[in-house]
Design an enzyme around this catalytic site. Sequence first.
Site, PDB file in Angstrom:
ATOM      1  CG  HIS A 142       8.547  21.287  -5.815  1.00  8.77           C
ATOM      2  ND1 HIS A 142       9.055  20.915  -4.596  1.00  8.77           N
ATOM      3  CD2 HIS A 142       7.417  20.557  -5.996  1.00  8.77           C
ATOM      4  CE1 HIS A 142       8.263  19.985  -4.069  1.00  8.77           C
ATOM      5  NE2 HIS A 142       7.267  19.754  -4.902  1.00  8.77           N
ATOM      6  CG  ASP A 189      -1.859  -1.202   1.198  1.00  9.17           C
ATOM      7  OD1 ASP A 189      -2.250  -1.610   0.090  1.00  9.17           O
ATOM      8  OD2 ASP A 189      -2.168  -1.752   2.264  1.00  9.17           O
ATOM      9  CB  ALA A 209      -6.531  15.824  -1.054  1.00 12.19           C
ATOM     10  CG  HIS A 224       5.230  21.139   3.285  1.00 11.72           C
ATOM     11  ND1 HIS A 224       6.576  20.870   3.217  1.00 11.72           N
ATOM     12  CD2 HIS A 224       4.661  20.441   2.266  1.00 11.72           C
ATOM     13  CE1 HIS A 224       6.816  20.045   2.203  1.00 11.72           C
ATOM     14  NE2 HIS A 224       5.669  19.771   1.615  1.00 11.72           N
ATOM     15  CG  HIS A 252      -0.124  21.694 -12.358  1.00 12.46           C
ATOM     16  ND1 HIS A 252      -0.396  21.677 -10.999  1.00 12.46           N
ATOM     17  CD2 HIS A 252       1.123  21.173 -12.498  1.00 12.46           C
ATOM     18  CE1 HIS A 252       0.646  21.160 -10.366  1.00 12.46           C
ATOM     19  NE2 HIS A 252       1.569  20.844 -11.253  1.00 12.46           N
ATOM     20  CG  HIS A 256       7.251  16.744   3.270  1.00  5.65           C
ATOM     21  ND1 HIS A 256       8.566  17.136   3.338  1.00  5.65           N
ATOM     22  CD2 HIS A 256       6.941  16.762   1.945  1.00  5.65           C
ATOM     23  CE1 HIS A 256       9.023  17.394   2.118  1.00  5.65           C
ATOM     24  NE2 HIS A 256       8.038  17.166   1.261  1.00  5.65           N
ATOM     25  CB  SER A 281       5.813  23.021 -10.264  1.00 12.44           C
ATOM     26  OG  SER A 281       6.519  22.365  -9.228  1.00 12.44           O
ATOM     27  CG  ASP A 307      12.335  21.307  -3.316  1.00  9.40           C
ATOM     28  OD1 ASP A 307      12.479  20.261  -3.950  1.00  9.40           O
ATOM     29  OD2 ASP A 307      11.321  22.033  -3.405  1.00  9.40           O
TER      30      ASP A 307
END
Length: 558
Positions: free
Chosen positions: A371, A51, A233, A74, A367, A79, A369, A196
């Site tokens: 990042h 899973d 979500a 966050h 959309h 995370h 990103s 990142d």
Amino acid sequence: MSKKNIDKVSIFALGGVGEIGKNMYVVQYANDIVVIDSGLKFPEEDMLGIDIVIPDISYLTENRDKVRGILITHGHEDHIGGLPYVLKHLNVPVYGTKLTLGLIEGKLKEANLLGETKRILINSESEVQLGTIKATFFKTNHSIPDSVGVCLETPEGLVVHTGDFKFDQTPVNEQYADLHKMAEIGRRGVLALLSDSTNAERPGYTGSERTVGIALEDVFRKAKQRVVVATFASNVHRIQQVIDAAEATRRKMTVIGRSMVNVVNVASELGYLRIPDGMLIEPEEVNKLAADRVVILSTGSQGEPMSALTRMARANHRKVDILPGDTVVIAATPIPGNERYVGRTVDELFRIGANVIYGPGSVSGVHVSGHGSQEELKLMLNLMKPKYFIPIHGEYRMLRQHALLAESVGMDREDIFIVDIGDTVEIQGGVARRGPRVSCGNVLIDGLGVGDVGNIVLRDRKLLSQDGILVVVVTLSKQDGAIMSGPDIISRGFVYVRESEGLLEEANRIVSNTLNRLMVENVNEWASLKTHVKDALGRFLYEQTRRRPMILPIIMEV
């Protein structure tokens, strides 16, 4: 020699480098360990039946009395998703911002850990003392509100973890990145920067989230029927943009998908989503309204088989159907590895007759990103001016590309450490070197089992899925070892029994001959009998079929 010279800062990742997901980073000084993030990742294709995947925390559990806390940057799953599993073995305080803790609390409630977990609210002004290490925080922009970077003050110097970030000059929620504070940290001198790397391969700048709102409103105005928007979500900013576009075009909105309903509830309760009164409707009410007055906000932007969007695309959602002429917006980029699932869902939507807006090539701009791209990563490096640099949060090629960006802004190659999970970077007296590896790896979660499915079980599942299984049942006499009944051969997933009677009769004969020969040779240990049966039968079946089914001999004595 003074104590200060003996101790060193040790930095390593237990997840999140060389992969996308399950982020967990550790900074240790002497007897103080600080953990940053505790994420999960979704299984790879060869992890049959698994899973989710979380980091192996055996190093932390072995040193549990040194772990001072887990700092969460966050509220994204990669995370926070591992927390319910990690906290069962490591009961330490969890530090997070308001929305982040709100999302974590929902997870802990499900895992019955809410009462026993100490949760400490922080903001970008907080200071937290964790043994000899002091943690401070700075605001960043990301696709979820309340994201922070972490600055750890150790006796050796400052260690900075950026969290996930981009530099959005016009953020949707007016929560601007704290550039002054970042520059101030850089002015004080940063010993090591962990940054990142998700978009290290992408040139230029990442677009502002605000542009998505304009594009969504345009889509809503042009749509003649219902609009379905699928996104992550946890992308609260995107959800707000959907709400704003629905308000501007006088549409009602329903939310479907368990995780989406949960995030909308938590974020609106805590004041991170502004939903006009009367806008939200129940899924059952969708069909009662005019088609051009409805927006459906849904999970499933990654084509997950059980998600709301996929079920709607296959016309097996209990409450909502997608009809020809509806507009479906997939406002997310596929996570590497999910492209096929997304493609399949898009195909099914087109088959229904929906108008689908998806993919990076989509001119609609629905959309962006969360990042930063190359120019923003360089900006972070220039603000922080670190002595040593450790690119994190990305697959190996992304880390490598981020290292090249660091060189392009003036860092020396020997001051950049590309690490794998478990690799330590030790800094002592201001000098960094690679240290010993710590235990690390994947812990696989299947149903309620945590870590009980390992490589051997996966290997067996793979074997079963490829060549099937043969069970051989034989009953032997206790007195003389003669075969009393059998051998009976049961086949599953190997050959179709009715069409392979000859093959199975021959297999029967081989098992009988092998057992009779062993009796004559006075071999009567069960392990030895089973091994000989498996070897003889395996050889024969491979010669006949070029397949290697799993062979399971069951020998009984009466």
